[in-house]
Design an enzyme around this catalytic site. Structure first.
Site, PDB file in Angstrom:
ATOM      1  N   ASP A  68      -2.220  -0.934  -5.961  1.00 26.97           N
ATOM      2  CA  ASP A  68      -2.756   0.118  -5.100  1.00 26.97           C
ATOM      3  C   ASP A  68      -3.229   1.303  -5.941  1.00 26.97           C
ATOM      4  OD1 ASP A  68      -3.202   1.353  -2.503  1.00 26.97           O
ATOM      5  OD2 ASP A  68      -1.498   2.623  -2.984  1.00 26.97           O
ATOM      6  N   THR A 108       0.837  -1.207   0.000  1.00 26.51           N
ATOM      7  CA  THR A 108       0.000   0.000   0.000  1.00 26.51           C
ATOM      8  C   THR A 108       0.870   1.254   0.000  1.00 26.51           C
ATOM      9  OG1 THR A 108      -0.081   0.122   2.411  1.00 26.51           O
ATOM     10  CG2 THR A 108      -1.789  -1.186   1.330  1.00 26.51           C
ATOM     11  N   CYS A 109       0.231   2.391  -0.169  1.00 30.10           N
ATOM     12  CA  CYS A 109       0.889   3.699  -0.168  1.00 30.10           C
ATOM     13  C   CYS A 109       1.711   3.887   1.099  1.00 30.10           C
ATOM     14  CB  CYS A 109      -0.172   4.798  -0.254  1.00 30.10           C
ATOM     15  SG  CYS A 109       0.442   6.459   0.076  1.00 30.10           S
ATOM     16  N   PRO A 110       2.916   4.362   1.056  1.00 32.31           N
ATOM     17  CA  PRO A 110       3.662   4.792  -0.114  1.00 32.31           C
ATOM     18  C   PRO A 110       4.672   3.747  -0.579  1.00 32.31           C
ATOM     19  CG  PRO A 110       4.776   5.618   1.807  1.00 32.31           C
ATOM     20  CD  PRO A 110       3.663   4.705   2.301  1.00 32.31           C
TER      21      PRO A 110
END
Lengths: 132, 80
Positions: B45, B18-20
């Protein structure tokens, strides 16, 4: 203005994680970041807390901890990666650590050293300050 | 945008992160790559699919194409 100086005074996972995300991407993009860990913020860097995943936090923290099928990169690994990519320094507040009877040996190896308030203000002089 | 077949010099597989995560993985590889090299970033994502182009814009690297692969996206990037 040249970068960010972030005061991290909370150990809530969602706050620590947000600081980590913003700092990491900024530093990796060559924007200088200084994180000053103070007050309850220390708990988030305690080796035992991280090892036992004994995090404090609310709804977003629970969602991060219980995420299935996706890998949420948590702040210890993220900050370590960011330090290898760009100008990111993490300082420990000497006063709080002494009050809590802790030393850098109790913390994960992410700190560049300890600083007092004057040292932090010097580091923050030309930066935008963010208090979390 | 017409789909072209870019031959990446380097593939960064950040699927399921997931981010980042994908952005950080890409930055690490972009920094180590030579100018002109093409990188393919694979991500599942959606936030990263939309955010990575903003970083590229600021950092000055070229986004060649975003290809929807069904269960992930491929972002082709040329290092400036």
């Amino acid at each position: 203005m040249d970068g960010f100086a972030i005061v991290l005074s909370s150990d809530e996972l969602e706050r620590v994680q947000a600081v980590s995300i913003i700092s990491s991407v900024a530093a990796a993009s060559d924007i200088p970041v200084d994180i000053f860990v103070t007050m309850n913020g220390f708990r988030a860097f305690d080796k035992e807390v991280i090892q036992n995943r004994d995090f404090n936090g609310g709804e977003a923290a629970e969602a991060m901890m219980n995420a299935e099928d996706v890998e949420v990169p948590l702040y210890p690994e993220q900050l370590e990666q960011a330090k290898s990519l760009g100008p990111l320094s993490i300082h420990a507040c000497e006063m709080t650590m002494e009050l809590m009877g802790k030393s850098l040996d109790d913390m994960v190896e992410l700190f560049d050293g300890t600083l007092g308030v004057a040292g932090f203000l010097n580091a923050a002089e030309d930066k935008q300050v963010i208090f979390v | 945008m017409a789909e072209k077949n870019y031959e990446p010099d380097l593939v960064v597989d950040s699927r399921d992160s997931t981010c980042p995560g994908p952005l950080m993985d890409l930055i690490g590889k972009v920094k180590g790559a030579e100018s002109g090299k093409v990188l393919e970033l694979k991500t599942t994502d959606k936030g990263s699919k939309d955010d990575v182009p903003d970083w590229l814009d600021k950092a000055g690297h070229e986004l060649l194409e975003v290809v929807d692969r069904g269960d992930y996206w491929s972002l082709y990037v040329r290092k400036s």
